[in-house]
Design a protein around this motif. Sequence first.
Motif, mmCIF file in Angstrom:
data_model
loop_
_atom_site.group_PDB
_atom_site.id
_atom_site.type_symbol
_atom_site.label_atom_id
_atom_site.label_comp_id
_atom_site.label_asym_id
_atom_site.label_seq_id
_atom_site.Cartn_x
_atom_site.Cartn_y
_atom_site.Cartn_z
ATOM 1 N N GLN A 243 22.775 37.481 75.427
ATOM 2 C CA GLN A 243 24.047 36.776 75.314
ATOM 3 C C GLN A 243 24.377 36.424 73.860
ATOM 4 O O GLN A 243 25.515 36.573 73.429
ATOM 5 C CB GLN A 243 24.027 35.498 76.157
ATOM 6 C CG GLN A 243 24.441 35.701 77.599
ATOM 7 C CD GLN A 243 25.865 36.218 77.746
ATOM 8 O OE1 GLN A 243 26.711 36.016 76.893
ATOM 9 N NE2 GLN A 243 26.117 36.904 78.846
ATOM 10 N N GLN A 247 27.883 37.651 72.027
ATOM 11 C CA GLN A 247 28.890 36.728 71.516
ATOM 12 C C GLN A 247 29.275 37.085 70.083
ATOM 13 O O GLN A 247 30.446 37.098 69.726
ATOM 14 C CB GLN A 247 28.368 35.286 71.575
ATOM 15 C CG GLN A 247 28.122 34.780 72.987
ATOM 16 C CD GLN A 247 29.416 34.576 73.769
ATOM 17 O OE1 GLN A 247 30.364 34.008 73.257
ATOM 18 N NE2 GLN A 247 29.471 35.058 74.994
ATOM 19 N N ARG A 251 32.893 38.968 68.404
ATOM 20 C CA ARG A 251 33.654 38.457 67.254
ATOM 21 C C ARG A 251 33.854 39.543 66.209
ATOM 22 O O ARG A 251 34.905 39.633 65.574
ATOM 23 C CB ARG A 251 32.926 37.272 66.606
ATOM 24 C CG ARG A 251 32.997 35.992 67.415
ATOM 25 C CD ARG A 251 32.070 34.950 66.810
ATOM 26 N NE ARG A 251 31.937 33.780 67.659
ATOM 27 C CZ ARG A 251 32.656 32.663 67.520
ATOM 28 N NH1 ARG A 251 33.537 32.571 66.559
ATOM 29 N NH2 ARG A 251 32.478 31.649 68.331
ATOM 30 N N SER B 137 33.980 29.206 85.788
ATOM 31 C CA SER B 137 33.983 30.605 85.357
ATOM 32 C C SER B 137 33.544 31.529 86.489
ATOM 33 O O SER B 137 33.974 32.678 86.562
ATOM 34 C CB SER B 137 33.030 30.765 84.168
ATOM 35 O OG SER B 137 33.504 30.017 83.063
ATOM 36 N N ASP B 316 40.621 35.646 73.219
ATOM 37 C CA ASP B 316 39.572 34.987 72.434
ATOM 38 C C ASP B 316 40.070 34.720 71.012
ATOM 39 O O ASP B 316 39.966 33.609 70.501
ATOM 40 C CB ASP B 316 38.292 35.835 72.414
ATOM 41 C CG ASP B 316 37.157 35.133 71.672
ATOM 42 O OD1 ASP B 316 37.039 33.899 71.798
ATOM 43 O OD2 ASP B 316 36.389 35.814 70.967
ATOM 44 N N ARG B 320 41.189 30.834 69.814
ATOM 45 C CA ARG B 320 40.404 30.262 68.705
ATOM 46 C C ARG B 320 41.335 29.876 67.558
ATOM 47 O O ARG B 320 41.121 28.872 66.881
ATOM 48 C CB ARG B 320 39.350 31.269 68.223
ATOM 49 C CG ARG B 320 38.125 31.301 69.119
ATOM 50 C CD ARG B 320 36.958 31.990 68.422
ATOM 51 N NE ARG B 320 37.022 33.440 68.500
ATOM 52 C CZ ARG B 320 36.820 34.250 67.463
ATOM 53 N NH1 ARG B 320 36.553 33.757 66.268
ATOM 54 N NH2 ARG B 320 36.869 35.560 67.613
ATOM 55 N N THR B 361 40.496 26.891 74.450
ATOM 56 C CA THR B 361 39.481 27.938 74.575
ATOM 57 C C THR B 361 38.716 27.848 75.899
ATOM 58 O O THR B 361 37.659 28.453 76.053
ATOM 59 C CB THR B 361 38.494 27.853 73.397
ATOM 60 O OG1 THR B 361 38.090 26.480 73.247
ATOM 61 C CG2 THR B 361 39.144 28.306 72.100
ATOM 62 N N THR B 366 36.881 31.008 79.963
ATOM 63 C CA THR B 366 36.323 30.468 78.715
ATOM 64 C C THR B 366 36.049 31.609 77.731
ATOM 65 O O THR B 366 35.826 32.750 78.129
ATOM 66 C CB THR B 366 35.004 29.705 78.940
ATOM 67 O OG1 THR B 366 34.002 30.655 79.306
ATOM 68 C CG2 THR B 366 35.136 28.667 80.029
ATOM 69 N N ASN B 367 36.048 31.265 76.466
ATOM 70 C CA ASN B 367 35.914 32.295 75.449
ATOM 71 C C ASN B 367 34.558 32.975 75.469
ATOM 72 O O ASN B 367 34.447 34.142 75.094
ATOM 73 C CB ASN B 367 36.226 31.690 74.072
ATOM 74 C CG ASN B 367 37.699 31.386 73.948
ATOM 75 O OD1 ASN B 367 38.320 30.855 74.882
ATOM 76 N ND2 ASN B 367 38.297 31.730 72.827
ATOM 77 N N GLU B 368 33.527 32.264 75.947
ATOM 78 C CA GLU B 368 32.213 32.900 76.046
ATOM 79 C C GLU B 368 32.262 34.035 77.079
ATOM 80 O O GLU B 368 31.699 35.105 76.867
ATOM 81 C CB GLU B 368 31.148 31.865 76.428
ATOM 82 C CG GLU B 368 30.764 30.917 75.295
ATOM 83 C CD GLU B 368 31.854 29.889 74.949
ATOM 84 O OE1 GLU B 368 32.798 29.715 75.748
ATOM 85 O OE2 GLU B 368 31.751 29.284 73.875
ATOM 86 N N ARG B 371 34.275 36.971 75.577
ATOM 87 C CA ARG B 371 33.540 37.776 74.595
ATOM 88 C C ARG B 371 32.551 38.704 75.289
ATOM 89 O O ARG B 371 32.303 39.817 74.814
ATOM 90 C CB ARG B 371 32.859 36.866 73.565
ATOM 91 C CG ARG B 371 33.857 36.234 72.594
ATOM 92 C CD ARG B 371 33.177 35.630 71.374
ATOM 93 N NE ARG B 371 32.489 34.396 71.661
ATOM 94 C CZ ARG B 371 33.037 33.176 71.576
ATOM 95 N NH1 ARG B 371 34.298 33.051 71.200
ATOM 96 N NH2 ARG B 371 32.344 32.103 71.845
ATOM 97 N N GLY B 372 32.020 38.268 76.425
ATOM 98 C CA GLY B 372 31.162 39.161 77.214
ATOM 99 C C GLY B 372 31.948 40.377 77.694
ATOM 100 O O GLY B 372 31.445 41.505 77.671
#
Lengths: 355, 382
Positions: A243, A247, A251, B137, B316, B320, B361, B366-368, B371-372
């Motif tokens: 994970q 992440q 980005r 989530s 995302d 942000r 966010t 959620t942004n986590e 990003r996944g």
Amino acid sequence: MNTHTIDTSAPVISADAYDTTAFYADADSIAVVTNTTAPDAVALPSPGASTAQLLAAAQEAGRRAVPGPLAETALVARPLLRRAGLPVPDGPLGYAVAPELTIRYARPAASPVGSAGCSGDDDTLLVTGTLRRVPWARTATAVVVLATAPSGPVLFTLAPDRAVLAPGVNLAEEPRDDLHLAAVEIPAAQVRRVSPELLDEARLRAALARAALIAGAAERCVDLTVAHTTARTQFGRPLSRFQAVKQEEARLIEEAALVRAVVQAAAVPLDIGGPAAHFAVAAAKTQASASAAEIARIAHQLHGAIGITRLNPLHLATTRLWSWRDEDGDETYWAPRLARPLTATTLWPALTATP
Amino acid sequence: MAFPDVVLPESACRLRAEVRAFLDEERARGTVLGRPDSWLAGWDPDFSRRLAERGWVGMALPVEYGGAGRGFLERYVVIEELLAAGAPVSAHWVSDRQAGPSVLQHGTEEQRRFFLPRIAAGRCFFSIGMSEKGSGSDLASVATRAERTADGWRLTGTKMWTGGAHVNDYAIVLARTDDTEDRHAGLSQFIVDLRAPGVRVEPIRLMSGEHRFNAVHLDGVDVPDGMLLGQRGGGWKQVTGELAFERSGPERYLSTFPLLVSLLRELERRPATAEQLTQVGILTARLHGIRRLSLGVAAALDAGASPDTQAALVKDLGTRLESSLVDTVRGILPTPADPYATPGTHPELLAFALLHSPGYTLRGGTNEILRGIVTRGLEQHR
């Protein structure tokens, strides 16, 4: 002609392939690399290519770390020569915006107030001063110079061998040479009087070309990093399954996409010119320069130790990012110029000006 | 990852001018106040109706159902203009963005004929009933159940974070209809009348004290057969199919834009320093880039694609920025945030945006999690 090609897609690059100083010394091979139709090389865009196509080619050149001034030639030098009505020479070209040069007319017109060289019988110039860190000057067939003559702005071409060349490089070891000029005569046929707007356009073109190169190098960072994190296994699973890695990788992907977007978005405005071009290009270079640090940081962090060596091609992209973000105006140069015309009522119209 | 650069059609540019003229009228009327987060907090049903009279609510719905039959990019232009102006659009927001398209795509003919003209008229407002106490989530874990009755369904459970349930007309509720081995199967969507017997709406106050969200208790609520939306057991697919629409829109990067406008208004009162201009320029460049990416997703949606990964990427980046913009604005012009200052002044807008900022966010995935999705999406593209 020398057909030396660097395969920049190879996972491991041999020591002499990235020994760029040796490679660049041969001017012929530069031209071949940028013009070749070999599968790994970027074809020099046709003269009729659109700005969007030129930007795509520049981006590809940045991605592959092409050892030659493709973006500089196609997006900056050639269009400026065409604008000024001068013939476009073959081969790689350099450029310099240098209003600080001292320029006189070589054949001053007779004048009742004395002949100080403020106008000439023809436009033959005597040029003194230094062009600093000219990209690829040692390999260029000509350098396009924008400067201020006593009569106003001029554009002229300079054969680099007319100057004293002091070699220099950037962090990626790309040539950035100083050209010292001591009363060098530039024949009138190589000189054109231009509008002050062409100086602005030259700065915009240079900044956008550089931003496109950054977008390409950013994309290379993404390619290499995703390849690495999917292939490398630790604790019994690929890095990309962690994970914490996901992440950071996201980005990186996002920041690279953002840079690409601002570059693409400047294609139409650059052709339109005026405030739209200023906004789009200032935004593109501001964002590209501002994103470079984060892109390079994440790519290196996720590569681990191998990325900081020359056993891995990542450095080809990251050293370019660190150089290119500063060249042709960094974010502290462009961001205030982007912001200065904006007010509470014009900010949104500026963001939505280009359809 | 492909993001086409977009050139907006001529029709969209004309539309933009019309929306700006309308917004000028509304500013004169005192309804458009340049407030941040106006799609969550700007509730004004009269404004929504006037917007609908122009054909700008449910505008992408077909003409035969009362819509304007406009393209997705045209809708995009209208909503970005409204959000940038901080116009009060929250009453019709969910109806316009989700309920309308969802009923059009999954609904029965009867549902379309009933709901869509009302949505497009700005007279039918929806909430989303997805999340629950134990399902944030991890949406597939919803515990609300729908039991079969003689002529419909009986819903029992509690939905959380249901925005506007205390003022809206209907909620689209995700509930379990069947126990299946695959937990993604067996979920279905229902249109629930928020005034129906057995529906109890309990406020959940935000940390600002505002009442936007609710817990909606469904204590054996009878829902007729005709209010099952789409396929029984198709709920998961229907919900996830909407995500690209929900995630890539301008509300995912413009929520705090009005605060930047307020900052520029403040900076006009004194000579700006080079450092202030640099920071404003850096924010502007990022806004511009994210907008272009967001437009790229809109164009892909307009062309019928499902750019889920790109939408997650935009959300995302965009959310942000919404959040960091607030802190950057604070740094550019140090101002004590004051929720009790005169509404619309810089200290009050800063306080409002700041108190809302942790939500940017979180909401809509959620942004986590996003990003996944981005990382997985890119690996699969290779």
